[in-house]
Design an enzyme around this catalytic site. Structure first.
Site, PDB file in Angstrom:
ATOM      1  CG  ASN A  88      51.687  41.144  23.314  1.00  0.00           C
ATOM      2  OD1 ASN A  88      52.443  40.434  23.890  1.00  0.00           O
ATOM      3  ND2 ASN A  88      50.103  40.887  24.923  1.00  0.00           N
ATOM      4  CG  HIS A 137      47.725  46.774  33.109  1.00  0.00           C
ATOM      5  ND1 HIS A 137      47.998  46.481  34.430  1.00  0.00           N
ATOM      6  CD2 HIS A 137      48.325  45.392  32.724  1.00  0.00           C
ATOM      7  CE1 HIS A 137      47.668  45.471  34.512  1.00  0.00           C
ATOM      8  NE2 HIS A 137      48.058  44.407  33.459  1.00  0.00           N
ATOM      9  CD  GLU A 163      36.712  42.975  30.592  1.00  0.00           C
ATOM     10  OE1 GLU A 163      36.543  42.212  30.112  1.00  0.00           O
ATOM     11  OE2 GLU A 163      37.659  43.626  30.045  1.00  0.00           O
ATOM     12  NE  ARG A 220      51.743  44.494  26.161  1.00  0.00           N
ATOM     13  CZ  ARG A 220      51.768  44.152  27.512  1.00  0.00           C
ATOM     14  NH1 ARG A 220      52.171  42.214  27.343  1.00  0.00           N
ATOM     15  NH2 ARG A 220      51.920  44.103  28.456  1.00  0.00           N
ATOM     16  NE  ARG A 274      53.588  40.764  38.117  1.00  0.00           N
ATOM     17  CZ  ARG A 274      53.064  41.200  36.775  1.00  0.00           C
ATOM     18  NH1 ARG A 274      52.075  41.905  37.014  1.00  0.00           N
ATOM     19  NH2 ARG A 274      53.124  40.820  36.004  1.00  0.00           N
ATOM     20  N   GLY A 314      40.121  40.630  33.733  1.00  0.00           N
ATOM     21  CA  GLY A 314      38.843  39.773  33.686  1.00  0.00           C
ATOM     22  C   GLY A 314      37.661  39.637  34.809  1.00  0.00           C
ATOM     23  CD  GLU A 355      46.072  45.758  26.926  1.00  0.00           C
ATOM     24  OE1 GLU A 355      47.439  45.756  28.242  1.00  0.00           O
ATOM     25  OE2 GLU A 355      45.652  44.559  28.124  1.00  0.00           O
ATOM     26  CG  ASN A 392      47.203  36.387  36.491  1.00  0.00           C
ATOM     27  OD1 ASN A 392      46.747  36.720  38.002  1.00  0.00           O
ATOM     28  ND2 ASN A 392      47.713  35.654  36.208  1.00  0.00           N
ATOM     29  N   GLY A 393      47.426  40.192  36.483  1.00  0.00           N
ATOM     30  CA  GLY A 393      48.290  41.530  36.988  1.00  0.00           C
ATOM     31  C   GLY A 393      46.488  42.815  37.225  1.00  0.00           C
TER      32      GLY A 393
HETATM   33  P1  AMP Z   1      42.827  38.415  33.230  1.00  0.00           P
HETATM   34  O1  AMP Z   1      44.299  38.241  32.744  1.00  0.00           O
HETATM   35  O2  AMP Z   1      42.706  39.888  32.015  1.00  0.00           O
HETATM   36  O3  AMP Z   1      42.541  37.300  31.809  1.00  0.00           O
HETATM   37  O4  AMP Z   1      42.415  37.661  34.060  1.00  0.00           O
HETATM   38  C1  AMP Z   1      41.993  37.096  35.416  1.00  0.00           C
HETATM   39  C2  AMP Z   1      41.771  36.755  36.349  1.00  0.00           C
HETATM   40  O5  AMP Z   1      40.261  36.834  36.009  1.00  0.00           O
HETATM   41  C3  AMP Z   1      41.443  35.403  37.174  1.00  0.00           C
HETATM   42  O6  AMP Z   1      41.722  35.838  38.560  1.00  0.00           O
HETATM   43  C4  AMP Z   1      40.126  35.271  36.825  1.00  0.00           C
HETATM   44  O7  AMP Z   1      39.875  34.581  38.192  1.00  0.00           O
HETATM   45  C5  AMP Z   1      38.888  36.445  36.575  1.00  0.00           C
HETATM   46  N1  AMP Z   1      38.587  36.133  36.353  1.00  0.00           N
HETATM   47  C6  AMP Z   1      36.917  35.750  36.961  1.00  0.00           C
HETATM   48  N2  AMP Z   1      35.367  35.604  35.862  1.00  0.00           N
HETATM   49  C7  AMP Z   1      36.116  36.025  34.849  1.00  0.00           C
HETATM   50  C8  AMP Z   1      35.832  35.130  33.816  1.00  0.00           C
HETATM   51  N3  AMP Z   1      34.218  35.177  33.604  1.00  0.00           N
HETATM   52  N4  AMP Z   1      36.579  34.748  32.530  1.00  0.00           N
HETATM   53  C9  AMP Z   1      37.742  35.268  33.056  1.00  0.00           C
HETATM   54  N5  AMP Z   1      38.614  35.716  33.991  1.00  0.00           N
HETATM   55  C10 AMP Z   1      37.429  35.438  35.205  1.00  0.00           C
END
Ligand code: AMP
Length: 423
Positions: A7, A179, A333, A90, A240, A330, A384, A210-211
Site C-alpha cells: 500500500n 474504503h 471497533e 492497493r 474532513r 479505529g 484490508e 480517521n476517514g
Molecule cells: P483508524 O483510521 O481506523 O486508525 O482510526 C483512528 C480513529 O480511531 C481515531 O479517531 C482514534 O481516536 C480512534 N480510536 C478510538 N479508540 C481507539 C483505539 N483503542 N485504538 C485506535 N484508534 C482508536
C-alpha cells in the site's frame, strides 16, 4: 503461497507478507519519508520489532530494503525471493473501468494513469509502487485491488449528482465511493458470522476511522455509499467535513479570498472533528475534553454521531429493511460510547443494542445486539490487507488455472469486469 501486499502512500510503503494457507502474517511494516534523508522503517518480522533509519530515495529502493529484511539470514522469514508468489497492490481509484480486482499489465497501468486527475494524491504513489514491484519481481503476477471497485455496483440514481449531465460525460464527475475493500471485507465476515449467505442479507457497514464512510449493501452488492467523487463527502471525519452545502464553500472562497488549494485544505484537513472541536482530529483526544466539560468537544461528538445516525436511517430506507448493522475501524471497533449513542433510538428499525456486550472489551468479531434484536449489531475488525491478499490469490488462481491462462490485457480487462466474476 506467500503474498506480498503493498500500500503505497505519498511518501510511504505499508506492506504485509501473508501466508495464505496458514492465514498468517509473516512480516509487516511501514517505511516512511521516502525521498528524505532520514527515511524511517518499522517492521514486525518473526515476532520481533525491527527499526531502521536510512536514506531511501524512491519506491524501488524502499521495496529493495523491505525485501532485504525479509531475506535477512538472522531475522528474515523467507530464504529466497521466489517464495513470494504474488504481489497485491492497493490502488485507490479505478474509476468506472474496474469493478473488480485485476491482474496488472501495461493496459491496466495505462487505465490507472488515466484516473490520476481524479485521485492526484493517491494514484501516482500507487503506480510508483506497481512500477517498483514489477521491476523487482518481474516474473511474479501482480494484482491491483481498487478502493472504488466494490462500489461500482451503485445504480445510476445513487451515483449521479444532479449537476448538468454534460459534466458527468465530460469529466466523469459522479459518486465513486471509497474504503471499498474494507466494506466488502466487513460484509463478508458478517455473513459468515450470521451463518447466512451474503445474497440474503441487507447490511449497513460503518467504517469509522480517521476517514469515515458508510455503505448500504444489498445481497452482497454496494447500492449506496457516503463518500463521493472524492473521500470528502458523507460522514464527519477526523479532519474532513463530510456533507456540506457546496455554496458554503463558494461563499467562503469569496469572503476570505481563498484559493482553490486553500479551500481544499480547509475542507479536507481543517474540518471534521478537528474543525468543530478546535482540539484534535483524534476522537480519543476529543473525548478527553468532553469529560472535562468542553462544549465544542461535546458539539463535535454530537454532530459526528448525528450524521452517522441520519445515514443509517436513509440507508435502511434504501435497503427496505435491515438485517445487520456493522461497526469497524479505529472508532467503530473501540469506541463504546459512539456505538451506544449511534444505536440509541434506532429500535424502530429493529436495532437493539445489548449494553453489556457493547461494553465488553475484545479485539475479536462479535455481536453487540440483544438476543432478540431483529437486526443484528456486530463489531467486525477490518483487515484490508487480508482482503487484498485474498483477492490477489483469487485473481492469480483464476488467471493461471483458468480456462485460457494469462490472457492479453484488453480481453483481460473485459474479462475481469465481467459480472460473472462478481458472483
Ligand atoms: P483508524 O483510521 O481506523 O486508525 O482510526 C483512528 C480513529 O480511531 C481515531 O479517531 C482514534 O481516536 C480512534 N480510536 C478510538 N479508540 C481507539 C483505539 N483503542 N485504538 C485506535 N484508534 C482508536
Amino acid at each position: 503461497m506467500n503474498i506480498l501486499v503493498i500500500n503505497c502512500g505519498s511518501s510511504s510503503i505499508k506492506y504485509q507478507l501473508i501466508n495464505r494457507e496458514k492465514r498468517k502474517v509473516l512480516a509487516k511494516g511501514l517505511l516512511e519519508k521516502i525521498g528524505e534523508i532520514n527515511s524511517s522503517q518499522v517492521h514486525r518480522i518473526g515476532g520481533k520489532v525491527v527499526k531502521k533509519q536510512d536514506e531511501v530515495a524512491n519506491y524501488e529502493e524502499g521495496l529493495k530494503s523491505i525485501l532485504a529484511l525479509l531475506l535477512d539470514e538472522k531475522r528474515g522469514v523467507i530464504k529466497d525471493a521466489s517464495e513470494i508468489s504474488a504481489v497485491g497492490h492497493r490502488v485507490v481509484h479505478g474509476g468506472e473501468d474496474f469493478f473488480h480486482s485485476v491482474l496488472i499489465d501495461d493496459e491496466v497501468i495505462k487505465t490507472i494513469k488515466s484516473y490520476i486527475s481524479l485521485a492526484p494524491l493517491h494514484n501516482p504513489p500507487n503506480l510508483a509502487g506497481i512500477k517498483a514491484a514489477r521491476s523487482l519481481f518481474p516474473d511474479v503476477p501482480q494484482v491491483a485491488v481498487f478502493d472504488t471497485a466494490f462500489h461500482q455496483t451503485l445504480p445510476e440514481k445513487a451515483f449521479l449528482y444532479a449537476l448538468p449531465y454534460q459534466y458527468y460525460e465530460k469529466y466523469k464527475i459522479r459518486r465513486y465511493g471509497f474504503h471499498g475493500t474494507s466494506h466488502r471485507y466487513i460484509a463478508e465476515r458478517a455473513a459468515k458470522f450470521l451463518k447466512k449467505p451474503l445474497k440474503e442479507l441487507k447490511i449497513i457497514t460503518c467504517h469509522l476511522g480517521n476517514g469515515c464512510s458508510i455503505t448500504a449493501i444489498d445481497k452482497g452488492k454496494s447500492i449506496d455509499t457516503s463518500m463521493g467523487f472524492t473521500p470528502l463527502e458523507g460522514l464527519v471525519m477526523g479532519t474532513r467535513c463530510g456533507d456540506v452545502d457546496a455554496a458554503a464553500a463558494l461563499f467562503l472562497m469569496e469572503k476570505e479570498n481563498f484559493t482553490t488549494a486553500q479551500m481544499d485544505n480547509l475542507l479536507n484537513k481543517q474540518s471534521g472533528l478537528l474543525g468543530i472541536s478546535g482540539i484534535s482530529n483524534d476522537l480519543r483526544e476529543v473525548q478527553k475534553w468532553v469529560v472535562k466539560g468542553d462544549q465544542r468537544a461535546k458539539l463535535a461528538l454530537e454532530v459526528f454521531v448525528y450524521r452517522i445516525k441520519k445515514y443509517i436511517g436513509a440507508y435502511s430506507a434504501v435497503l427496505g429493511g435491515l438485517d445487520a448493522l456493522i461497526f469497524s475501524a479505529g472508532i467503530g471497533e473501540n469506541e463504546v460510547n459512539i456505538r451506544d449513542k449511534v444505536c440509541q433510538g434506532l429500535e424502530f428499525l429493529g436495532v437493539y443494542l445489548d449494553e453489556k456486550k457493547n461494553r465488553a472489551r475484545s479485539k475479536a468479531s462479535r455481536f453487540i445486539s440483544t438476543e432478540k434484536s431483529p437486526a443484528k449489531i456486530l463489531v467486525i475488525p477490518t483487515n484490508e490487507e487480508e482482503m487484498i491478499a485474498e483477492e490477489t490469490w483469487r485473481i492469480v488462481n483464476k488467471t493461471v488455472n483458468g480456462e485460457s491462462g494469462i490472457v492479453n490485457s484488453k480481453k483481460q480487462t473485459a474479462r475481469y469486469n465481467s459480472p460473472e466474476l462478481l458472483k
